[in-house]
Design a protein around this motif. Structure first.
Motif: not given
Length: 230
Positions: A59-63, A40-54
Protein backbone atom coordinates in the motif's frame (compact mmCIF):
# COMPACT_ATOMS: atom_id res chain seq x y z
CA UNK A 1 11.04 -5.50 3.74
CA UNK A 2 9.37 -2.18 3.02
CA UNK A 3 10.26 -0.25 -0.13
CA UNK A 4 10.99 3.46 -0.42
CA UNK A 5 10.90 5.36 -3.68
CA UNK A 6 13.35 8.20 -3.12
CA UNK A 7 15.99 10.51 -4.51
CA UNK A 8 19.28 10.67 -2.58
CA UNK A 9 19.41 14.49 -2.66
CA UNK A 10 15.84 15.18 -1.51
CA UNK A 11 15.75 16.18 2.16
CA UNK A 12 12.30 14.65 2.62
CA UNK A 13 13.59 11.27 1.46
CA UNK A 14 16.65 11.48 3.66
CA UNK A 15 14.40 12.26 6.62
CA UNK A 16 12.41 9.06 6.08
CA UNK A 17 15.56 6.98 5.71
CA UNK A 18 16.94 8.41 8.97
CA UNK A 19 13.70 7.70 10.81
CA UNK A 20 13.60 4.06 9.75
CA UNK A 21 17.30 3.76 10.53
CA UNK A 22 16.74 5.04 14.07
CA UNK A 23 14.24 2.22 14.59
CA UNK A 24 16.57 -0.36 13.07
CA UNK A 25 14.26 -0.99 10.13
CA UNK A 26 15.75 -1.81 6.75
CA UNK A 27 14.31 -0.31 3.59
CA UNK A 28 14.61 -1.46 0.01
CA UNK A 29 15.48 1.71 -1.90
CA UNK A 30 14.38 2.54 -5.42
CA UNK A 31 15.88 5.74 -6.78
CA UNK A 32 13.23 7.62 -8.72
CA UNK A 33 13.65 10.47 -11.18
CA UNK A 34 10.24 12.12 -10.76
CA UNK A 35 10.63 14.33 -13.83
CA UNK A 36 10.40 11.23 -16.04
CA UNK A 37 6.82 10.72 -14.81
CA UNK A 38 6.85 6.96 -15.22
CA UNK A 39 3.37 5.46 -15.47
CA UNK A 40 4.12 2.95 -12.73
CA UNK A 41 5.31 5.74 -10.45
CA UNK A 42 2.31 7.96 -11.14
CA UNK A 43 0.03 5.00 -10.42
CA UNK A 44 1.43 5.03 -6.87
CA UNK A 45 1.20 8.81 -6.51
CA UNK A 46 -0.61 10.84 -9.19
CA UNK A 47 1.04 13.98 -7.81
CA UNK A 48 4.41 12.63 -8.94
CA UNK A 49 6.22 13.59 -5.73
CA UNK A 50 8.63 11.82 -3.40
CA UNK A 51 9.01 10.04 -1.05
CA UNK A 52 6.64 7.09 -1.41
CA UNK A 53 6.70 4.16 0.98
CA UNK A 54 5.29 0.82 -0.09
CA UNK A 55 4.06 -0.43 3.25
CA UNK A 56 2.55 -3.74 4.28
CA UNK A 57 0.57 -5.21 1.40
CA UNK A 58 2.35 -2.81 -0.98
CA UNK A 59 0.00 0.00 0.00
CA UNK A 60 1.59 3.34 -1.00
CA UNK A 61 2.04 5.95 1.72
CA UNK A 62 2.92 9.33 0.23
CA UNK A 63 4.86 12.20 1.76
CA UNK A 64 7.55 12.44 4.41
CA UNK A 65 5.34 13.67 7.25
CA UNK A 66 2.60 11.14 6.49
CA UNK A 67 5.20 8.36 6.45
CA UNK A 68 6.62 9.63 9.76
CA UNK A 69 3.17 9.53 11.37
CA UNK A 70 2.63 6.01 10.03
CA UNK A 71 6.03 4.96 11.37
CA UNK A 72 5.25 6.37 14.80
CA UNK A 73 1.88 4.64 14.97
CA UNK A 74 3.22 1.26 13.84
CA UNK A 75 6.70 1.25 15.43
CA UNK A 76 7.36 4.33 17.50
CA UNK A 77 4.73 3.76 20.16
CA UNK A 78 6.54 0.54 21.05
CA UNK A 79 9.98 2.16 21.40
CA UNK A 80 9.42 3.97 24.72
CA UNK A 81 12.42 6.24 25.36
CA UNK A 82 13.67 5.73 21.79
CA UNK A 83 10.42 6.99 20.29
CA UNK A 84 10.99 9.85 17.84
CA UNK A 85 7.87 11.62 19.02
CA UNK A 86 6.97 12.68 22.56
CA UNK A 87 4.19 11.61 24.88
CA UNK A 88 3.31 15.16 25.89
CA UNK A 89 1.01 16.97 23.39
CA UNK A 90 2.90 20.27 23.67
CA UNK A 91 6.22 18.56 23.08
CA UNK A 92 4.74 16.80 20.06
CA UNK A 93 3.58 20.18 18.77
CA UNK A 94 7.12 21.55 19.00
CA UNK A 95 8.51 18.50 17.20
CA UNK A 96 5.94 18.95 14.44
CA UNK A 97 6.70 22.67 14.20
CA UNK A 98 10.42 22.13 13.71
CA UNK A 99 9.91 19.22 11.36
CA UNK A 100 7.74 21.49 9.24
CA UNK A 101 10.36 24.26 9.49
CA UNK A 102 13.08 22.15 7.90
CA UNK A 103 11.05 20.01 5.50
CA UNK A 104 8.85 22.86 4.24
CA UNK A 105 10.18 26.32 5.08
CA UNK A 106 13.87 25.55 4.54
CA UNK A 107 12.93 23.43 1.54
CA UNK A 108 10.94 26.21 -0.12
CA UNK A 109 13.51 28.90 0.64
CA UNK A 110 16.79 27.04 0.10
CA UNK A 111 17.11 23.32 -0.49
CA UNK A 112 14.65 22.83 -3.33
CA UNK A 113 16.25 25.54 -5.44
CA UNK A 114 19.86 24.53 -4.91
CA UNK A 115 19.09 20.88 -5.60
CA UNK A 116 17.14 21.74 -8.72
CA UNK A 117 19.75 24.11 -10.12
CA UNK A 118 22.92 22.28 -9.12
CA UNK A 119 21.88 18.62 -9.08
CA UNK A 120 18.82 18.03 -11.23
CA UNK A 121 18.90 20.45 -14.15
CA UNK A 122 22.27 19.24 -15.48
CA UNK A 123 20.87 15.70 -15.88
CA UNK A 124 17.29 16.54 -16.85
CA UNK A 125 16.30 16.80 -20.52
CA UNK A 126 15.31 20.26 -21.72
CA UNK A 127 11.76 19.04 -22.27
CA UNK A 128 11.53 18.35 -18.53
CA UNK A 129 13.07 21.66 -17.47
CA UNK A 130 16.74 20.77 -17.67
CA UNK A 131 19.52 23.02 -18.87
CA UNK A 132 21.97 25.52 -17.46
CA UNK A 133 21.61 26.45 -13.78
CA UNK A 134 19.79 29.69 -12.99
CA UNK A 135 22.40 31.80 -11.18
CA UNK A 136 19.75 34.18 -9.82
CA UNK A 137 17.87 31.29 -8.20
CA UNK A 138 21.10 30.01 -6.66
CA UNK A 139 21.98 33.44 -5.26
CA UNK A 140 18.50 33.86 -3.79
CA UNK A 141 18.65 30.45 -2.10
CA UNK A 142 22.15 31.08 -0.75
CA UNK A 143 21.02 34.39 0.72
CA UNK A 144 18.58 32.48 2.93
CA UNK A 145 21.08 29.97 4.32
CA UNK A 146 22.59 32.27 6.93
CA UNK A 147 19.29 32.99 8.68
CA UNK A 148 18.36 29.31 8.85
CA UNK A 149 21.80 28.45 10.20
CA UNK A 150 21.55 31.18 12.84
CA UNK A 151 18.23 29.72 13.98
CA UNK A 152 19.63 26.18 14.03
CA UNK A 153 22.63 27.45 15.98
CA UNK A 154 20.32 29.08 18.53
CA UNK A 155 18.26 25.90 18.94
CA UNK A 156 21.37 23.76 19.30
CA UNK A 157 22.90 26.20 21.76
CA UNK A 158 19.88 26.38 24.06
CA UNK A 159 18.68 22.75 24.01
CA UNK A 160 20.39 19.38 24.21
CA UNK A 161 18.61 18.31 21.02
CA UNK A 162 16.66 20.68 18.79
CA UNK A 163 13.23 19.99 20.27
CA UNK A 164 14.22 19.01 23.79
CA UNK A 165 16.19 16.42 25.72
CA UNK A 166 16.19 13.53 23.24
CA UNK A 167 16.50 12.85 19.52
CA UNK A 168 13.20 13.39 17.71
CA UNK A 169 11.82 13.83 14.23
CA UNK A 170 12.87 17.48 14.53
CA UNK A 171 16.56 16.55 14.62
CA UNK A 172 16.17 14.15 11.72
CA UNK A 173 14.35 16.72 9.60
CA UNK A 174 17.01 19.35 10.28
CA UNK A 175 19.86 16.90 9.68
CA UNK A 176 18.25 15.71 6.44
CA UNK A 177 17.99 19.27 5.10
CA UNK A 178 21.42 20.39 6.26
CA UNK A 179 23.10 17.23 5.02
CA UNK A 180 21.99 18.07 1.48
CA UNK A 181 23.46 21.56 1.81
CA UNK A 182 26.60 20.11 3.40
CA UNK A 183 27.03 17.67 0.49
CA UNK A 184 26.93 20.67 -1.85
CA UNK A 185 29.40 22.62 0.27
CA UNK A 186 26.90 25.39 0.95
CA UNK A 187 27.41 25.70 4.73
CA UNK A 188 30.21 27.53 6.50
CA UNK A 189 30.19 25.62 9.78
CA UNK A 190 32.89 27.83 11.32
CA UNK A 191 30.28 30.53 11.96
CA UNK A 192 27.87 28.20 13.76
CA UNK A 193 29.72 26.23 16.43
CA UNK A 194 26.65 25.00 18.35
CA UNK A 195 24.97 23.80 15.16
CA UNK A 196 28.20 22.13 14.11
CA UNK A 197 28.51 20.26 17.44
CA UNK A 198 24.88 19.13 17.17
CA UNK A 199 25.28 18.04 13.54
CA UNK A 200 28.43 16.10 14.43
CA UNK A 201 26.46 14.16 17.05
CA UNK A 202 23.66 13.43 14.60
CA UNK A 203 25.84 12.29 11.75
CA UNK A 204 27.80 10.04 14.12
CA UNK A 205 24.65 7.99 14.74
CA UNK A 206 24.38 4.60 12.96
CA UNK A 207 21.22 5.72 11.12
CA UNK A 208 23.26 8.38 9.31
CA UNK A 209 25.90 6.08 7.83
CA UNK A 210 23.98 5.21 4.64
CA UNK A 211 23.53 8.93 3.89
CA UNK A 212 27.27 9.53 4.21
CA UNK A 213 27.77 6.91 1.50
CA UNK A 214 25.40 8.62 -0.94
CA UNK A 215 26.98 9.94 -4.11
CA UNK A 216 25.46 11.78 -7.05
CA UNK A 217 26.84 11.02 -10.47
CA UNK A 218 28.95 13.89 -11.71
CA UNK A 219 28.82 15.78 -8.41
CA UNK A 220 31.13 14.71 -5.60
CA UNK A 221 30.52 15.93 -2.04
CA UNK A 222 32.81 18.36 -0.23
CA UNK A 223 35.86 16.72 1.34
CA UNK A 224 34.50 16.75 4.91
CA UNK A 225 31.05 15.37 4.05
CA UNK A 226 31.67 11.85 5.36
CA UNK A 227 34.13 12.95 8.05
CA UNK A 228 32.51 12.52 11.46
CA UNK A 229 34.88 15.11 12.91
CA UNK A 230 34.74 17.53 9.98
Amino acid sequence: MLTLFHHPMFASCRFVRLAFGEYGEELALIEEKPWTRRKEFLALNPAGTLPILLAEGDVPIVGAVVIAEYLDETRGVLKRDKRLFAEDPMERAEIRRLTDWYLNKAESEITRHLVRERVLKPVMPETAGGGSPDSAAIRAARANIRQHMKYTNWLAGTRHWLAGNKVTYADLAAAAALSVLDYLGEIDWREHSAAREWYTRVKSRPSFRPLLSDRVRGLSPVSHYADLDF
